[in-house]
Design a protein around this motif. Structure first.
Motif, PDB file in Angstrom:
ATOM      1  N   GLY A 138      73.631  56.523  14.795  1.00 60.49           N
ATOM      2  CA  GLY A 138      72.181  56.603  14.717  1.00 60.49           C
ATOM      3  C   GLY A 138      71.596  57.477  15.801  1.00 60.49           C
ATOM      4  N   PRO A 139      70.372  57.211  16.147  1.00 61.72           N
ATOM      5  CA  PRO A 139      69.662  58.102  17.062  1.00 61.72           C
ATOM      6  C   PRO A 139      69.929  57.847  18.539  1.00 61.72           C
ATOM      7  CG  PRO A 139      68.190  56.364  16.364  1.00 61.72           C
ATOM      8  CD  PRO A 139      69.490  56.160  15.618  1.00 61.72           C
ATOM      9  N   TRP A 140      70.700  56.835  18.888  1.00 57.48           N
ATOM     10  CA  TRP A 140      70.853  56.431  20.292  1.00 57.48           C
ATOM     11  C   TRP A 140      71.956  57.207  20.982  1.00 57.48           C
ATOM     12  CZ3 TRP A 140      66.495  54.401  20.030  1.00 57.48           C
ATOM     13  CH2 TRP A 140      66.124  53.548  19.009  1.00 57.48           C
ATOM     14  N   LEU A 141      71.830  57.380  22.285  1.00 58.65           N
ATOM     15  CA  LEU A 141      72.884  58.043  23.051  1.00 58.65           C
ATOM     16  C   LEU A 141      74.046  57.106  23.345  1.00 58.65           C
ATOM     17  CD1 LEU A 141      70.742  60.126  25.577  1.00 58.65           C
ATOM     18  CD2 LEU A 141      72.205  60.994  23.750  1.00 58.65           C
ATOM     19  N   VAL A 142      73.739  55.822  23.585  1.00 52.32           N
ATOM     20  CA  VAL A 142      74.768  54.830  23.912  1.00 52.32           C
ATOM     21  C   VAL A 142      74.475  53.556  23.121  1.00 52.32           C
ATOM     22  CG1 VAL A 142      75.808  53.426  25.739  1.00 52.32           C
ATOM     23  CG2 VAL A 142      75.024  55.746  26.261  1.00 52.32           C
ATOM     24  N   GLY A 143      75.473  53.030  22.448  1.00 49.65           N
ATOM     25  CA  GLY A 143      75.314  51.748  21.769  1.00 49.65           C
ATOM     26  C   GLY A 143      74.492  51.824  20.488  1.00 49.65           C
ATOM     27  N   THR A 144      74.026  50.653  20.074  1.00 49.27           N
ATOM     28  CA  THR A 144      73.350  50.553  18.782  1.00 49.27           C
ATOM     29  C   THR A 144      71.858  50.242  18.902  1.00 49.27           C
ATOM     30  OG1 THR A 144      73.965  48.213  18.664  1.00 49.27           O
ATOM     31  CG2 THR A 144      75.453  49.802  17.603  1.00 49.27           C
ATOM     32  N   LYS A 145      71.326  50.397  20.107  1.00 45.94           N
ATOM     33  CA  LYS A 145      69.889  50.186  20.300  1.00 45.94           C
ATOM     34  C   LYS A 145      69.393  51.058  21.444  1.00 45.94           C
ATOM     35  CE  LYS A 145      70.307  46.251  23.429  1.00 45.94           C
ATOM     36  NZ  LYS A 145      69.837  44.940  23.780  1.00 45.94           N
ATOM     37  N   LEU A 146      68.106  51.103  21.598  1.00 48.42           N
ATOM     38  CA  LEU A 146      67.489  51.885  22.665  1.00 48.42           C
ATOM     39  C   LEU A 146      68.074  51.474  24.018  1.00 48.42           C
ATOM     40  CD1 LEU A 146      65.123  53.890  23.365  1.00 48.42           C
ATOM     41  CD2 LEU A 146      63.751  51.835  23.766  1.00 48.42           C
ATOM     42  N   SER A 147      68.393  52.472  24.838  1.00 45.61           N
ATOM     43  CA  SER A 147      68.930  52.196  26.170  1.00 45.61           C
ATOM     44  C   SER A 147      68.176  53.015  27.218  1.00 45.61           C
ATOM     45  CB  SER A 147      70.424  52.539  26.236  1.00 45.61           C
ATOM     46  OG  SER A 147      70.619  53.942  26.267  1.00 45.61           O
ATOM     47  N   TYR A 148      68.458  52.718  28.450  1.00 47.62           N
ATOM     48  CA  TYR A 148      67.895  53.459  29.575  1.00 47.62           C
ATOM     49  C   TYR A 148      68.235  54.949  29.455  1.00 47.62           C
ATOM     50  CZ  TYR A 148      67.425  54.923  34.502  1.00 47.62           C
ATOM     51  OH  TYR A 148      67.108  55.575  35.656  1.00 47.62           O
ATOM     52  N   ALA A 149      69.414  55.272  28.939  1.00 47.35           N
ATOM     53  CA  ALA A 149      69.797  56.679  28.757  1.00 47.35           C
ATOM     54  C   ALA A 149      68.807  57.379  27.835  1.00 47.35           C
ATOM     55  CB  ALA A 149      71.219  56.777  28.202  1.00 47.35           C
ATOM     56  N   ASP A 150      68.420  56.732  26.753  1.00 49.65           N
ATOM     57  CA  ASP A 150      67.459  57.323  25.823  1.00 49.65           C
ATOM     58  C   ASP A 150      66.106  57.547  26.493  1.00 49.65           C
ATOM     59  OD1 ASP A 150      69.219  57.193  23.459  1.00 49.65           O
ATOM     60  OD2 ASP A 150      68.940  55.030  23.649  1.00 49.65           O
ATOM     61  N   VAL A 151      65.680  56.584  27.280  1.00 49.94           N
ATOM     62  CA  VAL A 151      64.394  56.688  27.978  1.00 49.94           C
ATOM     63  C   VAL A 151      64.441  57.829  28.992  1.00 49.94           C
ATOM     64  CG1 VAL A 151      62.787  55.489  29.517  1.00 49.94           C
ATOM     65  CG2 VAL A 151      63.853  54.252  27.616  1.00 49.94           C
ATOM     66  N   VAL A 152      65.526  57.923  29.740  1.00 51.76           N
ATOM     67  CA  VAL A 152      65.664  58.980  30.746  1.00 51.76           C
ATOM     68  C   VAL A 152      65.643  60.356  30.080  1.00 51.76           C
ATOM     69  CG1 VAL A 152      67.268  59.995  32.423  1.00 51.76           C
ATOM     70  CG2 VAL A 152      66.827  57.549  32.453  1.00 51.76           C
ATOM     71  N   PHE A 153      66.374  60.499  28.981  1.00 52.78           N
ATOM     72  CA  PHE A 153      66.382  61.787  28.287  1.00 52.78           C
ATOM     73  C   PHE A 153      65.020  62.109  27.690  1.00 52.78           C
ATOM     74  CE2 PHE A 153      70.837  62.283  28.869  1.00 52.78           C
ATOM     75  CZ  PHE A 153      71.046  63.648  28.728  1.00 52.78           C
ATOM     76  N   PHE A 154      64.348  61.120  27.125  1.00 50.59           N
ATOM     77  CA  PHE A 154      63.020  61.356  26.577  1.00 50.59           C
ATOM     78  C   PHE A 154      62.067  61.846  27.665  1.00 50.59           C
ATOM     79  CE2 PHE A 154      58.686  59.991  25.658  1.00 50.59           C
ATOM     80  CZ  PHE A 154      58.478  60.614  24.440  1.00 50.59           C
ATOM     81  N   ALA A 155      62.056  61.161  28.791  1.00 51.18           N
ATOM     82  CA  ALA A 155      61.172  61.558  29.892  1.00 51.18           C
ATOM     83  C   ALA A 155      61.535  62.953  30.403  1.00 51.18           C
ATOM     84  CB  ALA A 155      61.242  60.535  31.021  1.00 51.18           C
ATOM     85  N   PHE A 156      62.815  63.217  30.511  1.00 49.60           N
ATOM     86  CA  PHE A 156      63.284  64.523  30.980  1.00 49.60           C
ATOM     87  C   PHE A 156      62.808  65.644  30.059  1.00 49.60           C
ATOM     88  CE2 PHE A 156      67.023  67.544  30.632  1.00 49.60           C
ATOM     89  CZ  PHE A 156      66.765  68.256  31.782  1.00 49.60           C
ATOM     90  N   LEU A 157      63.001  65.469  28.770  1.00 47.90           N
ATOM     91  CA  LEU A 157      62.698  66.539  27.821  1.00 47.90           C
ATOM     92  C   LEU A 157      61.215  66.679  27.516  1.00 47.90           C
ATOM     93  CD1 LEU A 157      65.745  65.995  25.477  1.00 47.90           C
ATOM     94  CD2 LEU A 157      65.381  67.914  27.051  1.00 47.90           C
ATOM     95  N   THR A 158      60.434  65.643  27.727  1.00 45.45           N
ATOM     96  CA  THR A 158      59.007  65.727  27.413  1.00 45.45           C
ATOM     97  C   THR A 158      58.124  65.922  28.644  1.00 45.45           C
ATOM     98  OG1 THR A 158      58.742  63.317  27.452  1.00 45.45           O
ATOM     99  CG2 THR A 158      59.242  64.346  25.314  1.00 45.45           C
ATOM    100  N   ASP A 159      58.599  65.550  29.831  1.00 49.55           N
ATOM    101  CA  ASP A 159      57.746  65.597  31.017  1.00 49.55           C
ATOM    102  C   ASP A 159      58.213  66.545  32.118  1.00 49.55           C
ATOM    103  OD1 ASP A 159      56.106  63.663  29.914  1.00 49.55           O
ATOM    104  OD2 ASP A 159      57.095  62.012  30.942  1.00 49.55           O
ATOM    105  N   PHE A 160      59.483  66.819  32.208  1.00 49.03           N
ATOM    106  CA  PHE A 160      60.015  67.517  33.376  1.00 49.03           C
ATOM    107  C   PHE A 160      59.713  69.010  33.389  1.00 49.03           C
ATOM    108  CE2 PHE A 160      63.504  69.812  35.515  1.00 49.03           C
ATOM    109  CZ  PHE A 160      63.303  69.356  36.805  1.00 49.03           C
ATOM    110  N   PHE A 161      59.907  69.674  32.273  1.00 51.65           N
ATOM    111  CA  PHE A 161      59.845  71.128  32.244  1.00 51.65           C
ATOM    112  C   PHE A 161      58.428  71.666  32.163  1.00 51.65           C
ATOM    113  CE2 PHE A 161      64.087  70.206  30.462  1.00 51.65           C
ATOM    114  CZ  PHE A 161      64.847  70.903  31.385  1.00 51.65           C
ATOM    115  N   ASP A 162      58.223  72.822  32.796  1.00 50.78           N
ATOM    116  CA  ASP A 162      56.943  73.524  32.682  1.00 50.78           C
ATOM    117  C   ASP A 162      56.764  74.050  31.250  1.00 50.78           C
ATOM    118  OD1 ASP A 162      56.646  73.170  35.438  1.00 50.78           O
ATOM    119  OD2 ASP A 162      57.649  75.075  35.873  1.00 50.78           O
ATOM    120  N   ASP A 163      57.828  74.583  30.679  1.00 54.13           N
ATOM    121  CA  ASP A 163      57.788  75.150  29.329  1.00 54.13           C
ATOM    122  C   ASP A 163      58.380  74.132  28.347  1.00 54.13           C
ATOM    123  OD1 ASP A 163      57.945  76.619  26.997  1.00 54.13           O
ATOM    124  OD2 ASP A 163      58.761  78.416  27.966  1.00 54.13           O
ATOM    125  N   LYS A 164      57.535  73.250  27.873  1.00 54.96           N
ATOM    126  CA  LYS A 164      57.979  72.159  27.002  1.00 54.96           C
ATOM    127  C   LYS A 164      58.470  72.667  25.643  1.00 54.96           C
ATOM    128  CE  LYS A 164      55.138  68.815  29.445  1.00 54.96           C
ATOM    129  NZ  LYS A 164      55.701  69.250  30.669  1.00 54.96           N
TER     130      LYS A 164
END
Length: 176
Positions: free
Chosen positions: A138-164
Motif C-alpha cells: 500500500g501507500p506506507w513506507l513501513v508496515g501496514t499503517k501510517l508511521s512516523y516515517a510517512d509523516v517525516v517524508f510528508f513534512a520533508f517533501l511539502t515543507d522543506f524545499f524552496d521549490d516545492k
C-alpha cells in the motif's frame, strides 16, 4: 491520563497567553510559546538545563524531554507510529535518517548554487532508492499503517524545499 505540555521560543515584542490544544485523542496539553524575556529568565534560572539552554522541551507528567527529534519519536512511539515490531521501528528510524541525509545533500547543493541539478538528478535518485527499499504494502513506507516515517517524508517533501514543484516532480508515486 498523561498530560503533555511543550515550550518553544518565538521572539515577539509582547507575550500572548498559552495556547491549549490536545495531542491525540482526549489528551490534555498546554502548549505555549516562550518569549524573549521569558526565555532569558528561564535560561538564567536553569529551567532549560536539560535542553542545553534551548527549546523545544516537551513536558510529560512533569518529566521533561528536550530536542525536537526526540520529542517527535517519543510521540510517535506513544501513539503507535513506530511500526509493529522492533525491526519495523528500526526501519522507521532509518527512513527518518534518510530524510536528514537528503536535507544535508540539498543544503550543500544550495550553497554551491546547484539546486536545479539536485532536483533533476540527485533527489529523484535518492527518492527512487527509498521507494525501492520500502517493502510495505500500500501507500506506507513501513508496515501496514501510517508511521512516523510517512509523516517525516510528508513534512520533508511539502515543507522543506524552496521549490516545492521541483520536489514534487522528483518524487516517485510510492512516496507521494
Amino acid at each position: 491520563m498523561r498530560t503533555f505540555g511543550a515550550r518553544r521560543w518565538r521572539f515577539q515584542p509582547r507575550p500572548t497567553p498559552p495556547r491549549r490544544f490536545p495531542i491525540g485523542m482526549k489528551t490534555p496539553g498546554d502548549f505555549s510559546t516562550i518569549f524573549h524575556d521569558e526565555f532569558d529568565e528561564a535560561l538564567k534560572n536553569g529551567d532549560l538545563t536539560i535542553s542545553l539552554g534551548k527549546v523545544p522541551i516537551l513536558d510529560v507528567d512533569g518529566f521533561q524531554i528536550p530536542q525536537s527529534k526526540a520529542i517527535e519519536r517519543y510521540i510517535a512511539r506513544t501513539y503507535g507510529m513506530m511500526g509493529s515490531s522492533d525491526l519495523e521501528a528500526a526501519l522507521v528510524d532509518a527512513f527518518a535518517e534518510h530524510v536528514r541525509d537528503m536535507k544535508d545533500a540539498y543544503t550543500k547543493a544550495k550553497a554551491a548554487g546547484e539546486q536545479a541539478k539536485f532536483f533533476e538528478e540527485k533527489l529523484p535518485d535518492l527518492l527512487g532508492k527509498v521507494a525501492k527499499s520500502s517493502t510495505a504494502p500500500g501507500p506506507w513506507l513501513v508496515g501496514t499503517k501510517l508511521s512516523y516515517a510517512d509523516v517525516v517524508f510528508f513534512a520533508f517533501l511539502t515543507d522543506f524545499f524552496d521549490d516545492k514543484e521541483a520536489a514534487k516532480k522528483a518524487t516517485p508515486s510510492k512516496i507521494q
